[in-house]
Design a protein around this motif. Sequence first.
Motif, short mmCIF file in Angstrom:
data_model
loop_
_atom_site.label_atom_id
_atom_site.label_comp_id
_atom_site.label_asym_id
_atom_site.label_seq_id
_atom_site.Cartn_x
_atom_site.Cartn_y
_atom_site.Cartn_z
N GLN A 108 1.40 97.11 51.25
CA GLN A 108 0.19 96.30 51.27
C GLN A 108 -1.06 97.17 51.15
O GLN A 108 -2.06 96.74 50.56
CB GLN A 108 0.15 95.47 52.55
N GLU A 111 -2.14 96.24 35.03
CA GLU A 111 -2.94 97.14 35.85
C GLU A 111 -2.08 98.11 36.66
O GLU A 111 -2.40 99.30 36.76
CB GLU A 111 -3.83 96.32 36.79
N ALA A 112 -0.99 97.63 37.25
CA ALA A 112 -0.19 98.48 38.12
C ALA A 112 0.52 99.59 37.33
O ALA A 112 0.52 100.76 37.75
CB ALA A 112 0.84 97.64 38.87
N ARG A 135 -1.11 99.86 49.42
CA ARG A 135 -0.91 100.57 48.15
C ARG A 135 -0.84 102.09 48.35
O ARG A 135 -1.32 102.86 47.52
CB ARG A 135 -2.00 100.21 47.14
N ASN A 139 4.03 95.72 45.85
CA ASN A 139 2.87 94.94 46.27
C ASN A 139 2.87 93.58 45.56
O ASN A 139 3.15 93.51 44.36
CB ASN A 139 1.59 95.71 45.97
N LYS A 140 2.53 92.52 46.27
CA LYS A 140 2.56 91.17 45.69
C LYS A 140 1.59 91.03 44.50
O LYS A 140 1.80 90.20 43.62
CB LYS A 140 2.21 90.12 46.76
N GLY A 141 0.55 91.84 44.48
CA GLY A 141 -0.40 91.77 43.39
C GLY A 141 0.03 92.50 42.13
O GLY A 141 -0.59 92.34 41.07
N ASP A 142 1.10 93.29 42.22
CA ASP A 142 1.53 94.12 41.09
C ASP A 142 2.60 93.41 40.26
O ASP A 142 3.70 93.94 40.04
CB ASP A 142 2.04 95.47 41.59
N THR A 143 2.28 92.23 39.77
CA THR A 143 3.26 91.42 39.05
C THR A 143 3.79 92.13 37.81
O THR A 143 4.98 92.02 37.48
CB THR A 143 2.66 90.07 38.66
#
Length: 305
Positions: A123, A54-55, A125, A253-257
Amino acid sequence: MATLIVAAPAAAVTAGPSDAPRPTAVRTAAAPAARAPSCDPRRASPRPSRVDGEAVRRIRERGHLIAGVDLNSYLWASLDQDAQEPAGFDIDLVRAIARDILGPKAAVRFVSMPPSQRIPRLQARQVDVIVRTMSITCERLADVAFSSVYFETGHRLLVPEGSEIAGFDAKLRGKRVCLSKGSSASPLLGSSGTGAVAVETSSHLDCLVELQQGDVDAVLTHATLAAGLAAQDPTLRIVGPRLDTSLYGVAMNKGDTDLVRRVNAILEDYREGGARSPWMISYNRWLAPTLGAPTQGPPTAEYAD
């Protein structure tokens, strides 16, 4: 070459020194550092992968990479007066990331910010990556993700010629030591037991002004940044040994693995090639004249998985 878009900070975040008048320094007594959770910053990042998620798709759909930098860090990221474009060791890495994701004509939007804005912007984005001489620490890993290590340094003191300060010792008692608010220098000084008084500003460039005006006695910052300041003012000198080890990583961002893994894949290529690697070419261009030849090449990558 990447297209340049220099962006001012968003209205929702306090403007930094590149966008507003220099803030008044805040003087605080150095307090003990908070205890960090157990972790290994060298092995905190996932293994490389080029699988788009996604990122990465978000960056491609937007058409440009948004990178948080510090345009006040001479040799690392500053505005070239002739080309009027950002230039430096960190900027070279940003452009390599952008080209890998977006192609050879990749566009980059550079957002200049002080240290205190780095984590909130990620955080929220507002930026995709932070490439801003940012140390990987256990505290920060609770809030953001990091790439593998791309540079290793440590804190040293910068003082005027003739200063009695020669290192991190009892002569610092009562001395005013400038550091950037939100930087890793703060817990280091706080736990030192030297009795120094911390003077916090928005950036190490503000600390340089404070030192030149005689409002502080020393600046505590990474040796890499101190070298840039000393290169701009030959009346300053770096003293004492390196006080610690600081590991620079690209923050995300921690969600952008998927983006973290992609940046790690880019860094693998960036380090490859020995003396002809992009990392060494950039180091020799920007840092070798001041820091000298590296004792070794780029840091070896280690991963959490």
